[in-house]
Design an enzyme around this catalytic site. Sequence first.
Site, PDB file in Angstrom:
ATOM      1  N   ASP A  45       0.520  -1.177   0.478  1.00 33.09           N
ATOM      2  CA  ASP A  45      -0.421  -0.062  -0.318  1.00 33.09           C
ATOM      3  C   ASP A  45       1.121   0.956   0.402  1.00 33.09           C
ATOM      4  O   ASP A  45       1.435   1.201   1.332  1.00 33.09           O
ATOM      5  CB  ASP A  45      -0.757   0.392   0.926  1.00 33.09           C
ATOM      6  N   LYS A  70      -8.181   2.779  -2.707  1.00 33.20           N
ATOM      7  CA  LYS A  70      -7.833   3.163  -1.005  1.00 33.20           C
ATOM      8  C   LYS A  70      -7.959   4.162  -0.449  1.00 33.20           C
ATOM      9  O   LYS A  70      -6.981   5.513  -1.523  1.00 33.20           O
ATOM     10  CB  LYS A  70      -6.821   2.354  -0.190  1.00 33.20           C
ATOM     11  N   LYS A 113     -10.377  -0.127  -1.551  1.00 31.40           N
ATOM     12  CA  LYS A 113     -10.148  -0.468  -0.311  1.00 31.40           C
ATOM     13  C   LYS A 113     -11.026   1.145   0.902  1.00 31.40           C
ATOM     14  O   LYS A 113      -9.966   1.807   0.346  1.00 31.40           O
ATOM     15  CB  LYS A 113      -8.938  -0.891   0.127  1.00 31.40           C
TER      16      LYS A 113
END
Length: 292
Positions: free
Chosen positions: A137, A201, A237
Amino acid sequence: MEYATKLQEYAPAPSAEEVDAEVARIREAALRNMNVETCKFCYSAIDLTTLSCNDSEESVTRFAERAVAFYKDYPEIPNVASICIYPSFVETVGVAVDGTPMRITSVAGGFPAAQTFLEVKMLEVSMAVENGADEVDIVLNVGKMLKGHYDEAANEVEMIRGEMGEEITLKVIIESGALKSPDLIRKASLLSMFAGTDFVKTSTGKIDVAATPEAAVVMCRAIRDYYEKTGRKVGFKAAGGVRTPEDAVLYYTIVEEILGKEWLTTDLFRIGASSAANNLLSTIVGHDVKYF
């Protein structure tokens, strides 16, 4: 590569009023999903996270071992998707989860601000992967986005994507709470997808405004529009401030309503959380549980 011009191929962002109306509609729809089966799926979609300044090999080992023990303690409930940690703990988690299907997620690339040299970001990512990370990430450069340097922001993602290799799952954090407007949230989502991310995300959880349903609606619409043009499915996400079962089910329902049930797999939907795990588990078993 020039990415900014590709934004012109897509419709503009919805207005704030349109987003608010969509969120209100989906909140009503989410009531139908407030049940044990949905909570089980949401639990299985969690990237169980510890990103604290006081993390240590000992504390992260205990954290990971507790997650692994869940397979035995609750065999009827699907376990979390991954454990998410800082890069220096990837190998530590790898030892603890060895022999299980649990994935290892590492934040990297100068997380959480992403304000360092591109070469440093690339090295940190490559070291996390070398140590055993299955997923990485990273944070999109928010400063560049706010100043309109879209090509520079996207090209950083492209370079990091190339450093990782295609077999590693990349999630790009757009830090929606800093971008604020639907226009910038949509642009950041599309640019990340143009540059090769596997997931978009919401947040790092390290600034005041983390995940919001409004940002999620804009992001999921961007994912849908990108899929309609390219045929490539990108995941979503939600992370930062997702604490209650109601929070998790609302994000589940946003994905269901905008992207469809085919996105409701752990390959395309994740929740970054720590406290939400206990709260979802409590709802599933019907009494208060403090497992983690």
